[in-house]
Every structure is written in structure tokens, then in C-alpha cells.
Write a protein that holds these residues in place. Structure first.
Motif, PDB file in Angstrom:
ATOM      1  N   UNK A 192       0.622  -1.257  -0.084  1.00  0.00           N
ATOM      2  CA  UNK A 192      -0.055  -0.221   0.164  1.00  0.00           C
ATOM      3  C   UNK A 192       0.817   1.329  -0.037  1.00  0.00           C
ATOM      4  N   UNK A 193       1.876   1.100  -0.217  1.00  0.00           N
ATOM      5  CA  UNK A 193       3.112   2.268  -0.479  1.00  0.00           C
ATOM      6  C   UNK A 193       2.683   3.552  -1.180  1.00  0.00           C
ATOM      7  N   UNK A 194       1.888   3.279  -2.164  1.00  0.00           N
ATOM      8  CA  UNK A 194       1.837   4.360  -3.184  1.00  0.00           C
ATOM      9  C   UNK A 194       0.002   5.083  -2.611  1.00  0.00           C
ATOM     10  N   UNK A 195      -0.478   4.684  -1.747  1.00  0.00           N
ATOM     11  CA  UNK A 195      -1.727   5.236  -1.192  1.00  0.00           C
ATOM     12  C   UNK A 195      -1.515   5.768   0.251  1.00  0.00           C
ATOM     13  N   UNK A 196      -0.538   5.777   0.918  1.00  0.00           N
ATOM     14  CA  UNK A 196      -0.456   6.073   2.172  1.00  0.00           C
ATOM     15  C   UNK A 196      -0.309   7.981   2.059  1.00  0.00           C
ATOM     16  N   UNK A 197      -1.084   8.622   3.074  1.00  0.00           N
ATOM     17  CA  UNK A 197      -0.941  10.096   3.019  1.00  0.00           C
ATOM     18  C   UNK A 197      -0.899  10.636   4.399  1.00  0.00           C
ATOM     19  N   UNK A 198      -0.307  11.474   4.741  1.00  0.00           N
ATOM     20  CA  UNK A 198      -0.211  12.288   5.907  1.00  0.00           C
ATOM     21  C   UNK A 198      -0.213  13.790   5.697  1.00  0.00           C
ATOM     22  N   UNK A 199      -1.154  14.441   6.340  1.00  0.00           N
ATOM     23  CA  UNK A 199      -1.473  15.828   6.099  1.00  0.00           C
ATOM     24  C   UNK A 199      -1.513  16.332   4.606  1.00  0.00           C
ATOM     25  N   UNK A 200      -2.148  15.522   3.832  1.00  0.00           N
ATOM     26  CA  UNK A 200      -2.175  15.906   2.352  1.00  0.00           C
ATOM     27  C   UNK A 200      -1.054  15.502   1.610  1.00  0.00           C
ATOM     28  N   UNK A 201      -0.030  14.937   2.181  1.00  0.00           N
ATOM     29  CA  UNK A 201       1.339  14.611   1.393  1.00  0.00           C
ATOM     30  C   UNK A 201       1.379  13.073   1.200  1.00  0.00           C
ATOM     31  N   UNK A 202       1.764  12.462   0.041  1.00  0.00           N
ATOM     32  CA  UNK A 202       1.832  11.234  -0.253  1.00  0.00           C
ATOM     33  C   UNK A 202       3.201  10.882   0.345  1.00  0.00           C
ATOM     34  N   UNK A 203       3.394   9.708   1.161  1.00  0.00           N
ATOM     35  CA  UNK A 203       4.720   9.419   1.733  1.00  0.00           C
ATOM     36  C   UNK A 203       5.333   8.447   0.822  1.00  0.00           C
ATOM     37  N   UNK A 204       6.603   8.548   0.966  1.00  0.00           N
ATOM     38  CA  UNK A 204       7.636   7.638  -0.027  1.00  0.00           C
ATOM     39  C   UNK A 204       7.880   6.384   0.992  1.00  0.00           C
ATOM     40  N   UNK A 205       7.695   5.124   0.740  1.00  0.00           N
ATOM     41  CA  UNK A 205       7.841   3.981   1.363  1.00  0.00           C
ATOM     42  C   UNK A 205       9.054   3.083   0.909  1.00  0.00           C
ATOM     43  N   UNK A 206       9.925   2.667   1.691  1.00  0.00           N
ATOM     44  CA  UNK A 206      10.956   1.841   0.872  1.00  0.00           C
ATOM     45  C   UNK A 206      11.407   0.752   2.072  1.00  0.00           C
ATOM     46  N   UNK A 207      11.949  -0.185   1.592  1.00  0.00           N
ATOM     47  CA  UNK A 207      12.643  -1.053   2.673  1.00  0.00           C
ATOM     48  C   UNK A 207      13.843  -0.664   3.172  1.00  0.00           C
ATOM     49  N   UNK A 208      14.012  -1.053   4.530  1.00  0.00           N
ATOM     50  CA  UNK A 208      15.365  -0.320   5.113  1.00  0.00           C
ATOM     51  C   UNK A 208      16.449  -1.267   5.339  1.00  0.00           C
ATOM     52  N   UNK A 209      17.600  -0.760   4.998  1.00  0.00           N
ATOM     53  CA  UNK A 209      18.703  -1.478   5.034  1.00  0.00           C
ATOM     54  C   UNK A 209      19.574  -1.148   6.266  1.00  0.00           C
ATOM     55  N   UNK A 210      20.399  -2.224   6.707  1.00  0.00           N
ATOM     56  CA  UNK A 210      21.068  -2.063   7.861  1.00  0.00           C
ATOM     57  C   UNK A 210      22.182  -1.335   7.994  1.00  0.00           C
ATOM     58  N   UNK A 211      22.608  -0.617   8.906  1.00  0.00           N
ATOM     59  CA  UNK A 211      23.797  -0.006   9.044  1.00  0.00           C
ATOM     60  C   UNK A 211      25.045  -0.601   8.496  1.00  0.00           C
ATOM     61  N   UNK A 212      24.898  -1.953   8.869  1.00  0.00           N
ATOM     62  CA  UNK A 212      26.212  -2.785   8.528  1.00  0.00           C
ATOM     63  C   UNK A 212      26.325  -2.966   7.025  1.00  0.00           C
ATOM     64  N   UNK A 213      25.057  -3.291   6.469  1.00  0.00           N
ATOM     65  CA  UNK A 213      25.289  -3.390   5.240  1.00  0.00           C
ATOM     66  C   UNK A 213      25.733  -1.972   4.329  1.00  0.00           C
ATOM     67  N   UNK A 214      25.120  -0.922   4.910  1.00  0.00           N
ATOM     68  CA  UNK A 214      25.384   0.472   4.373  1.00  0.00           C
ATOM     69  C   UNK A 214      26.958   0.766   4.315  1.00  0.00           C
ATOM     70  N   UNK A 215      27.331   0.300   5.749  1.00  0.00           N
ATOM     71  CA  UNK A 215      28.639   0.796   5.894  1.00  0.00           C
ATOM     72  C   UNK A 215      29.846   0.000   4.861  1.00  0.00           C
ATOM     73  N   UNK A 216      29.368  -1.496   4.684  1.00  0.00           N
ATOM     74  CA  UNK A 216      30.082  -2.372   3.805  1.00  0.00           C
ATOM     75  C   UNK A 216      29.991  -1.748   2.266  1.00  0.00           C
ATOM     76  N   UNK A 217      28.798  -1.414   1.738  1.00  0.00           N
ATOM     77  CA  UNK A 217      28.627  -0.779   0.423  1.00  0.00           C
ATOM     78  C   UNK A 217      29.594   0.634   0.511  1.00  0.00           C
ATOM     79  N   UNK A 218      29.583   1.342   1.484  1.00  0.00           N
ATOM     80  CA  UNK A 218      30.370   2.759   1.417  1.00  0.00           C
ATOM     81  C   UNK A 218      31.926   2.277   1.396  1.00  0.00           C
TER      82      UNK A 218
END
Length: 360
Positions: free
Chosen positions: A250-276
Motif C-alpha cells: 500500500x506504499x502508493x496510497x499512504x498520505x499524511x496531512x495531504x502529502x503522499x509518503x515515500x515508503x522503502x525497505x530499510x537497509x541495515x547500517x552494517x550493509x550500508x557501511x560495507x557498501x560505502x
């Protein structure tokens, strides 16, 4: 001039007392008072430089010993040990006081220290302390954070049970300050990233918008360090991974105060550090290659070419076993050869295709 007569010198020396007094008075009138040696001015060998007089050097006094500060400097190991006993409490009501917070967590163990943070102030020029004392808080601010330091880590583990409790219509977030890598990975599996959040939105607004996906453990909105106003993005952690799956549907239909939210899967800090780290290594290697490049780079095959192991025409190793067979050889020819074969075939009464000759 009168001539010298015999007896003039003796008569002068044996003159009367009145004449001698006159001579004595004459000498005494020209005499000067005697001056002592100390009063005599002696001209210095080196004349002083014109200008300001040199200041007299003051005696060096020993420096006073520094007083013991209220907040002594701690080693990294000591800081880590204190952080392990520190509890984070988020989304507290703005008017919540120290006594109330101490009473809320008093059952779990002895509290060593307590402090409030992340209060949004209205005037940055006055400074945080002045604004807090004069109660100059941002009108849009509705919550603040706090930190509690316990005497033992066991007390902190018990206090984590307060996560998600209602305090004056606010779902408080209770979490550790220090987490292991495994705990960070587990959190990322059940979490989603939310962007395009209105700056005036609160944790309760995000919670009410995503409650349909499943049970929410906590909502975390990132705020500016100076103003403590939301930056427009945050994270939501669900109790189960099923909440993440439903939120992605339902990521394309969620709104808060008239603004559509952008929803994505969360990546862990460990994987982000490795990619960096991997990206940084590649960038370094490219920079080193550019700095050290002088003409074409030498290859391992270059030595073998000159030694005779490779053919000069093709930069490939010669192997008789892997030589292309006549069957698999590409059957193509130039236009001139094809025209010649066509002429021959026409004389003999056959038809020629490219690479083949077929008789009628």
C-alpha cells in the motif's frame, strides 16, 4: 718695566701680614666645594635606546593547580561502559517533568542521572539555555527526548518493557543507546524507511497512518540538531516482518496531512557501511591508477608474447588442440570471389550460395 733689584724676592716673601691676607683671600674666593666620588656622573658606555623604558621583569609565580571539574574527562572504555547502562526515551510529552519521569522508571532500579534533550526552541540567537529558562519553545513542538543512566545493565533490560506505553496520549519509545551488529540487523528486517513527511507531522500522525499494516513497535523521526524540527524522513519498526510486506503493497496510497509518503525497505547500517567502504576502495584504486598511469598498462601476457608463447597476430595463446576445425570455420567470402564462383558455376550449370556450391 722696572729693573730687578737685589733683595726684591726676600722683601716680597717677608712682607707684612696685611698683604699676605690679601693673597690668601684671593685664592679662597676661587675655591670650589669638594665633591664626593658617589656624586660624580659617569657617562655610560652604551647609551639607552630612545623610546619606552623596558618593563621590569616580574617574578614568575607558580601556576595554580586546576580545580577538579564537575564533568571529569573519561576514557573511551569508560564512556562505553556508561552508554551500556543508558536508556533512551523518545516521544515524551513536552510538559513532562523530571519527577514524573523518575517515578515512571523508579521500579526498575536505582537511577544514577537523568537529562532531557531535543526541545525545539523558537529563537536560535538567544541560545538553548536562555530559551529553556524563559520558556521560549517552538509552537509546533509537541514532544522531547530523555536519557536515564542506571547503576546496572540489568535495570536497563527490565526498563525496555515500557516501550510503546501511553504517556499523556503519546506512545513513548524506549530503546538502548548501544546496540550490537546482530540487533541492528534484526531491527532492519522489520523496519521501513519513510520519506516526504511534512515537517509539522508528529510520531502519532505516522503511527495512525500505518497502523493498518500491523502492530508497530516504535516510530522514529529524524530532527535537526539545532532547531529539533523534523527533517522530513524517518523509520517505522513493526513487531513482525509481515507489517513490512503489507506496507510495501500500500506504499502508493499512504498520505499524511495531504502529502503522499515515500515508503522503502530499510537497509541495515552494517550493509550500508560495507557498501560505502567498497565504493571508497574503488574510488581510491581509480585515483591511484590515474596518478600512476604512464602510457599503456603492461600485462602479464606481454612477456609471453615476446617469449614466443603467444602469436603476434592474435594476442591469444596458440594451442593445436583448440584450433578451429574446418566444419566450424566461418564460411564467408569477398564479393569478387563470389562473382568468380558464380561465373564458373553458370558455365558448368550449377547455383552458388555464399560459401557453398550447389548443383541444380
Amino acid at each position: 718695566m722696572d729693573e730687578y733689584k737685589v733683595g726684591d724676592i726676600s722683601s716680597f716673601l717677608n712682607s707684612s701680614s696685611s698683604e699676605q691676607k690679601a693673597t690668601n683671600d684671593l685664592f679662597s674666593a676661587n675655591t670650589q666645594p669638594v665633591v664626593s666620588v658617589d656624586e660624580v656622573y659617569v657617562k655610560p658606555l652604551v647609551e639607552p635606546v630612545k623610546g619606552k623604558r623596558p618593563k621590569k621583569s616580574k617574578p614568575v609565580e607558580p601556576e595554580p593547580e586546576p580545580e577538579a571539574s564537575k564533568f571529569p574527562t573519561l576514557s573511551p572504555e569508560e564512556k562505553l561502559e556508561i552508554d551500556k547502562r543508558t536508556l533512551f526515551i523518545g516521544n515524551l510529552p513536552l510538559g513532562y517533568k523530571r519527577k514524573q519521569l523518575r517515578k515512571l522508571f523508579a521500579d526498575f532500579g536505582k537511577i544514577q542521572s537523568l537529562r532531557f534533550r531535543s526541545v525545539a526552541i523558537s529563537d536560535l540567537k538567544l541560545g538553548r539555555k536562555v530559551c529553556l529558562k524563559t520558556n521560549k519553545v517552538n509552537e509546533n513542538a509537541t514532544s522531547k527526548n530523555a536519557y536515564i543512566v542506571f547503576d546496572h545493565e540489568e535495570c536497563l533490560e527490565k526498563a525496555l518493557s515500557k516501550n510503546g506505553d501511553m504517556v499523556n496520549d503519546h506512545h513513548i519509545r524506549v530503546d538502548r543507546v548501544v546496540k550490537s551488529k546482530q540487533q541492528i540487523k534484526d531491527d532492519s528486517k522489520n523496519s521501513i524507511f519513510i520519506g516526504n513527511i511534512p515537517f509539522a507531522a508528529t510520531e502519532e500522525d505516522i503511527r495512525s497512518a500505518l497502523e493498518q499494516c500491523g502492530e508497530i513497535e516504535y516510530v522514529r523521526l529524524l530532527r535537526d540538531a539545532k532547531t529539533n524540527i523534523g527533517k522530513g524522513f524517518g523509520y517505522v519498526k513493526f513487531v513482525d516482518s509481515s507489517g513490512v510486506m503489507f506496507a510495501m503493497k500500500i506504499k502508493d496510497t499512504v498520505e499524511v496531512n495531504g502529502r503522499k509518503l515515500r515508503i522503502q525497505r530499510c537497509k541495515s547500517k552494517v550493509t550500508l557501511e560495507n557498501t560505502k567502504k567498497a565504493k571508497e576502495l574503488k574510488a581510491k584504486q581509480k585515483d591511484e591508477a590515474k596518478n600512476n598511469f604512464r602510457g599503456r598498462k603492461s600485462k602479464s601476457s606481454d612477456k609471453e608474447i615476446f617469449s614466443g608463447k603467444f602469436t603476434k597476430s592474435k594476442n591469444k595463446k596458440f594451442d593445436s588442440d583448440k584450433r578451429p576445425s574446418k566444419k566450424n570455420k566461418q564460411k564467408t567470402m569477398s564479393k569478387q570471389k563470389f562473382d568468380k564462383k558464380v561465373n564458373k558455376a553458370s558455365k558448368k550449370g550449377g547455383v552458388v550460395k555464399k560459401g557453398k556450391k550447389e548443383k541444380q
